[in-house]
Design an enzyme around this catalytic site. Sequence first.
Site, PDB file in Angstrom:
ATOM      1  N   CYS A 128       0.870  -1.174   0.000  1.00  0.00           N
ATOM      2  CA  CYS A 128       0.000   0.000   0.000  1.00  0.00           C
ATOM      3  C   CYS A 128       0.907   1.224   0.000  1.00  0.00           C
ATOM      4  O   CYS A 128       2.110   1.111   0.248  1.00  0.00           O
ATOM      5  CB  CYS A 128      -0.937   0.004   1.213  1.00  0.00           C
ATOM      6  SG  CYS A 128      -2.289   1.213   1.086  1.00  0.00           S
ATOM      7  N   CYS A 130      -0.070   4.136   1.795  1.00  0.00           N
ATOM      8  CA  CYS A 130      -0.462   5.065   2.859  1.00  0.00           C
ATOM      9  C   CYS A 130       0.656   5.339   3.852  1.00  0.00           C
ATOM     10  O   CYS A 130       0.757   6.450   4.377  1.00  0.00           O
ATOM     11  CB  CYS A 130      -1.720   4.577   3.573  1.00  0.00           C
ATOM     12  SG  CYS A 130      -1.539   3.009   4.433  1.00  0.00           S
ATOM     13  N   CYS A 138      -3.913   6.425   0.360  1.00  0.00           N
ATOM     14  CA  CYS A 138      -3.452   5.146  -0.177  1.00  0.00           C
ATOM     15  C   CYS A 138      -3.023   5.202  -1.629  1.00  0.00           C
ATOM     16  O   CYS A 138      -2.799   4.150  -2.250  1.00  0.00           O
ATOM     17  CB  CYS A 138      -4.547   4.088  -0.016  1.00  0.00           C
ATOM     18  SG  CYS A 138      -5.028   3.803   1.712  1.00  0.00           S
ATOM     19  N   LYS A 203     -12.064  -5.288   2.669  1.00  0.00           N
ATOM     20  CA  LYS A 203     -11.493  -4.432   3.707  1.00  0.00           C
ATOM     21  C   LYS A 203     -12.466  -3.286   3.963  1.00  0.00           C
ATOM     22  O   LYS A 203     -12.729  -2.470   3.079  1.00  0.00           O
ATOM     23  CB  LYS A 203     -10.138  -3.888   3.282  1.00  0.00           C
ATOM     24  CG  LYS A 203      -9.471  -2.987   4.326  1.00  0.00           C
ATOM     25  CD  LYS A 203      -8.111  -2.527   3.833  1.00  0.00           C
ATOM     26  CE  LYS A 203      -7.418  -1.623   4.841  1.00  0.00           C
ATOM     27  NZ  LYS A 203      -6.094  -1.171   4.353  1.00  0.00           N
ATOM     28  N   ARG A 213      -2.715   3.123  12.725  1.00  0.00           N
ATOM     29  CA  ARG A 213      -2.228   4.371  12.130  1.00  0.00           C
ATOM     30  C   ARG A 213      -1.225   5.057  13.042  1.00  0.00           C
ATOM     31  O   ARG A 213      -0.327   5.758  12.583  1.00  0.00           O
ATOM     32  CB  ARG A 213      -3.410   5.275  11.798  1.00  0.00           C
ATOM     33  CG  ARG A 213      -4.258   4.688  10.665  1.00  0.00           C
ATOM     34  CD  ARG A 213      -5.563   5.396  10.451  1.00  0.00           C
ATOM     35  NE  ARG A 213      -6.337   4.694   9.406  1.00  0.00           N
ATOM     36  CZ  ARG A 213      -7.603   4.942   9.133  1.00  0.00           C
ATOM     37  NH1 ARG A 213      -8.259   5.878   9.810  1.00  0.00           N
ATOM     38  NH2 ARG A 213      -8.218   4.261   8.196  1.00  0.00           N
ATOM     39  N   ARG A 225     -11.212   7.342   4.180  1.00  0.00           N
ATOM     40  CA  ARG A 225     -10.961   6.314   3.162  1.00  0.00           C
ATOM     41  C   ARG A 225     -12.255   5.669   2.687  1.00  0.00           C
ATOM     42  O   ARG A 225     -12.247   4.533   2.209  1.00  0.00           O
ATOM     43  CB  ARG A 225      -9.979   5.288   3.720  1.00  0.00           C
ATOM     44  CG  ARG A 225      -8.619   5.927   3.934  1.00  0.00           C
ATOM     45  CD  ARG A 225      -7.572   5.001   4.467  1.00  0.00           C
ATOM     46  NE  ARG A 225      -6.293   5.739   4.517  1.00  0.00           N
ATOM     47  CZ  ARG A 225      -5.339   5.538   5.407  1.00  0.00           C
ATOM     48  NH1 ARG A 225      -5.482   4.610   6.328  1.00  0.00           N
ATOM     49  NH2 ARG A 225      -4.234   6.248   5.378  1.00  0.00           N
ATOM     50  N   GLU A 241     -16.524  -8.212  -4.310  1.00  0.00           N
ATOM     51  CA  GLU A 241     -15.116  -7.811  -4.265  1.00  0.00           C
ATOM     52  C   GLU A 241     -14.198  -9.043  -4.234  1.00  0.00           C
ATOM     53  O   GLU A 241     -13.184  -9.089  -4.938  1.00  0.00           O
ATOM     54  CB  GLU A 241     -14.854  -6.949  -3.020  1.00  0.00           C
ATOM     55  CG  GLU A 241     -15.390  -5.527  -3.109  1.00  0.00           C
ATOM     56  CD  GLU A 241     -14.425  -4.604  -3.839  1.00  0.00           C
ATOM     57  OE1 GLU A 241     -13.468  -5.107  -4.474  1.00  0.00           O
ATOM     58  OE2 GLU A 241     -14.628  -3.379  -3.785  1.00  0.00           O
ATOM     59  N   LYS A 256     -11.148  -8.004   6.564  1.00  0.00           N
ATOM     60  CA  LYS A 256     -10.568  -7.121   7.580  1.00  0.00           C
ATOM     61  C   LYS A 256     -11.574  -6.021   7.908  1.00  0.00           C
ATOM     62  O   LYS A 256     -12.102  -5.396   6.979  1.00  0.00           O
ATOM     63  CB  LYS A 256      -9.276  -6.501   7.046  1.00  0.00           C
ATOM     64  CG  LYS A 256      -8.581  -5.550   8.017  1.00  0.00           C
ATOM     65  CD  LYS A 256      -7.341  -4.936   7.379  1.00  0.00           C
ATOM     66  CE  LYS A 256      -6.655  -3.982   8.357  1.00  0.00           C
ATOM     67  NZ  LYS A 256      -5.472  -3.324   7.773  1.00  0.00           N
ATOM     68  N   SER A 282      -5.785  -3.788  14.863  1.00  0.00           N
ATOM     69  CA  SER A 282      -5.163  -3.093  15.990  1.00  0.00           C
ATOM     70  C   SER A 282      -6.159  -2.662  17.058  1.00  0.00           C
ATOM     71  O   SER A 282      -5.904  -2.811  18.261  1.00  0.00           O
ATOM     72  CB  SER A 282      -4.410  -1.868  15.470  1.00  0.00           C
ATOM     73  OG  SER A 282      -5.291  -0.968  14.803  1.00  0.00           O
ATOM     74  N   TYR A 321      -1.781  -9.562  16.306  1.00  0.00           N
ATOM     75  CA  TYR A 321      -0.678  -9.085  17.132  1.00  0.00           C
ATOM     76  C   TYR A 321      -0.495  -9.977  18.359  1.00  0.00           C
ATOM     77  O   TYR A 321       0.524  -9.897  19.031  1.00  0.00           O
ATOM     78  CB  TYR A 321      -0.934  -7.639  17.560  1.00  0.00           C
ATOM     79  CG  TYR A 321      -1.140  -6.735  16.367  1.00  0.00           C
ATOM     80  CD1 TYR A 321      -0.058  -6.257  15.633  1.00  0.00           C
ATOM     81  CD2 TYR A 321      -2.426  -6.391  15.929  1.00  0.00           C
ATOM     82  CE1 TYR A 321      -0.242  -5.456  14.514  1.00  0.00           C
ATOM     83  CE2 TYR A 321      -2.623  -5.597  14.814  1.00  0.00           C
ATOM     84  CZ  TYR A 321      -1.532  -5.136  14.106  1.00  0.00           C
ATOM     85  OH  TYR A 321      -1.718  -4.363  12.998  1.00  0.00           O
TER      86      TYR A 321
END
Length: 330
Positions: A128, A130, A138, A203, A213, A225, A241, A256, A282, A321
């Site tokens: 990406c 971004c 992006c 997404k 971010r 976005r 998609e 996501k 996150s 994570y």
Amino acid sequence: MNPVKTAHTLDLVRRARRLRRTGGIRGYVRETRLSAEQFLYPLFVTPGTGVRREVPSMPGVFQLSVDEAVRETDAARAEGVPGVLLFGLPAEKDDIGSAAYDADAPVQSAVRAIKRASPDTVVVTDVCLCEYTSHGHCGVLAGEDIVNDATVELLARAALSHAVAGADIVAPSDMMDGRVGRIRDALDDAGWSQTGIMSYAAKYCSAFYGPFRDAAGSTPAFGDRRSHQMDPGNVEEALREVSLDIEEGADIVMVKPAMTYLDVIARVKAEFGLPTAAYHVSGEYAMLKAAAQRGWIDEPRAMLETLTAIKRAGADIIITYYAREAARAL
């Protein structure tokens, strides 16, 4: 004294609790099983040496220099996690994100270093712009609008640079139209047909990306976005998609976020049967961490329950994570 018996209980043939009585019995009949082999561990790679900078909004997550990323990858491998997903924090940014395809940028450098140290590690790279653009969007801008096709060309260039560095799989996360097909063509034309594509196929424009971010330095300077990430209310659009990305050559598709889109994961897996990834993002991670720090939840149990739900919904690969913590717990 014998338990009280009634006519009703004497007539019971099926007692579900029989198979919940001990841990051993519960293990035999468990329908959904987590394994560290299913985890993909996100890492944020930054310039420098010996850098291990904790992200304030993501306890236990760090911005890592290449040498530290290698150490973190090795530690995760030792705990049973087979692969990493790399994000880059460039030394400098510009309006077209040119560091995204710089052969010496943090991601490309980390791919080479990780593959030298551990050739069997599965290395996936986020594709990406971004993190690399001065405006945080992006892609290439015309005024305040992202120019789709010009952006796709730069994404293909970035993906090819990752493949040349040694990435096993590239993962375009931008949600531009046609980018999977263009990346596939670019890889094949350059002789990298063995490099896989894991597309961020569905997404959503989510409130749960805030801590990322913070970690990646990718907050937009203006706007949002919504022009390219999906509306949270849409499921049929997600299936369209995913279908488009498969037609363009995606090897793995991703949903996501994960926790708030379990129904989408289930629909995608049932509809297409392709290897399906889900990103435990996150904000979802940070919520569990924050509640645990306040003593409101049992973190190990909440972590495994959450990841089990994502697996139960149909995810083959869980990007989280929590990968190392969960691997140790399992």
